[in-house]
Scaffold this motif. Sequence first.
Motif, PDB file in Angstrom:
ATOM      1  N   LEU A 117       0.832  -1.201   0.000  1.00 35.00           N
ATOM      2  CA  LEU A 117       0.000   0.000   0.000  1.00 35.00           C
ATOM      3  C   LEU A 117       0.870   1.255   0.000  1.00 35.00           C
ATOM      4  N   GLU A 118       1.863   1.303   0.862  1.00 33.71           N
ATOM      5  CA  GLU A 118       2.736   2.472   0.927  1.00 33.71           C
ATOM      6  C   GLU A 118       3.518   2.663  -0.369  1.00 33.71           C
ATOM      7  N   ASN A 119       3.924   1.575  -0.992  1.00 32.49           N
ATOM      8  CA  ASN A 119       4.626   1.635  -2.266  1.00 32.49           C
ATOM      9  C   ASN A 119       3.730   2.277  -3.330  1.00 32.49           C
ATOM     10  N   GLU A 120       2.458   1.877  -3.345  1.00 37.41           N
ATOM     11  CA  GLU A 120       1.522   2.451  -4.307  1.00 37.41           C
ATOM     12  C   GLU A 120       1.312   3.945  -4.050  1.00 37.41           C
ATOM     13  N   ILE A 121       1.130   4.317  -2.798  1.00 33.00           N
ATOM     14  CA  ILE A 121       0.934   5.727  -2.449  1.00 33.00           C
ATOM     15  C   ILE A 121       2.160   6.549  -2.859  1.00 33.00           C
ATOM     16  N   HIS A 122       3.331   6.025  -2.573  1.00 31.19           N
ATOM     17  CA  HIS A 122       4.583   6.705  -2.929  1.00 31.19           C
ATOM     18  C   HIS A 122       4.665   6.960  -4.436  1.00 31.19           C
ATOM     19  N   HIS A 123       4.422   5.922  -5.226  1.00 30.35           N
ATOM     20  CA  HIS A 123       4.532   6.076  -6.674  1.00 30.35           C
ATOM     21  C   HIS A 123       3.410   6.930  -7.244  1.00 30.35           C
ATOM     22  N   ARG A 124       2.223   6.858  -6.650  1.00 26.19           N
ATOM     23  CA  ARG A 124       1.143   7.740  -7.105  1.00 26.19           C
ATOM     24  C   ARG A 124       1.528   9.203  -6.848  1.00 26.19           C
ATOM     25  N   GLY A 125       2.176   9.461  -5.724  1.00 21.02           N
ATOM     26  CA  GLY A 125       2.648  10.821  -5.439  1.00 21.02           C
ATOM     27  C   GLY A 125       3.630  11.294  -6.497  1.00 21.02           C
ATOM     28  N   GLN A 126       4.505  10.399  -6.935  1.00 18.27           N
ATOM     29  CA  GLN A 126       5.415  10.763  -8.022  1.00 18.27           C
ATOM     30  C   GLN A 126       4.620  11.070  -9.288  1.00 18.27           C
ATOM     31  N   GLY A 127       3.585  10.280  -9.549  1.00 18.58           N
ATOM     32  CA  GLY A 127       2.731  10.534 -10.706  1.00 18.58           C
ATOM     33  C   GLY A 127       2.082  11.905 -10.636  1.00 18.58           C
ATOM     34  N   TYR A 128       1.661  12.326  -9.443  1.00 25.00           N
ATOM     35  CA  TYR A 128       1.076  13.665  -9.267  1.00 25.00           C
ATOM     36  C   TYR A 128       2.090  14.740  -9.652  1.00 25.00           C
ATOM     37  N   ILE A 129       3.322  14.557  -9.214  1.00 29.48           N
ATOM     38  CA  ILE A 129       4.360  15.539  -9.545  1.00 29.48           C
ATOM     39  C   ILE A 129       4.596  15.571 -11.048  1.00 29.48           C
ATOM     40  N   TYR A 130       4.686  14.402 -11.671  1.00 32.31           N
ATOM     41  CA  TYR A 130       4.875  14.328 -13.122  1.00 32.31           C
ATOM     42  C   TYR A 130       3.752  15.070 -13.838  1.00 32.31           C
ATOM     43  N   LEU A 131       2.507  14.810 -13.422  1.00 35.45           N
ATOM     44  CA  LEU A 131       1.376  15.479 -14.069  1.00 35.45           C
ATOM     45  C   LEU A 131       1.490  16.994 -13.933  1.00 35.45           C
ATOM     46  N   ARG A 132       1.811  17.468 -12.753  1.00 36.45           N
ATOM     47  CA  ARG A 132       1.949  18.927 -12.554  1.00 36.45           C
ATOM     48  C   ARG A 132       3.069  19.493 -13.419  1.00 36.45           C
ATOM     49  N   LEU A 133       4.175  18.776 -13.516  1.00 30.99           N
ATOM     50  CA  LEU A 133       5.270  19.242 -14.380  1.00 30.99           C
ATOM     51  C   LEU A 133       4.853  19.284 -15.850  1.00 30.99           C
TER      52      LEU A 133
END
Length: 154
Positions: A127-143
């Motif tokens: 679960l934490e691994n998924e949350i971590h990578h989703r957070g990276q996805g959020y940053i990518y989308l914003r960039l």
Amino acid sequence: MILSLEKFRETLDANRGLTIRTLQAFPEDKLFTYSPVEPLRPFSEMILEVLDVERGYTRGIALGDWEYTQPYAGVSSKADLLKACQETQESVRNWWHEITEERLAVVEKDPFFGGEMSHFDRLQYALENEIHHRGQGYIYLRLLGIEPPFFYER
């Protein structure tokens, strides 16, 4: 255990729903190619890792059959990646009824990453691994100038 097994599964499903909406927000050409800097990976690769970890851990905990496979390694389209998410979620739901609270308390050496941990800790890690990578996805989308899905909408 603080949550029942059913409530924990609901938490995992809600998180997966948000991860899928994050994946859907990516333009197809960026999903498989974009990373802001080395050594970061494209979001698609992170999603594949999330699926592999969840699948391997859940199957191992439920069936005692520890196999870390990468069944979707060749995925190269958004539609196929979304299908992989759906298929993994269905597999996990099928195995879930085999998991008991007693089984989650078992502590064993981790067959994939080493070290000892309980089966519950393995699911928590997934679960934490998924949350971590989703957070990276959020940053990518914003960039990329794209508004990510609202975090609070589950």
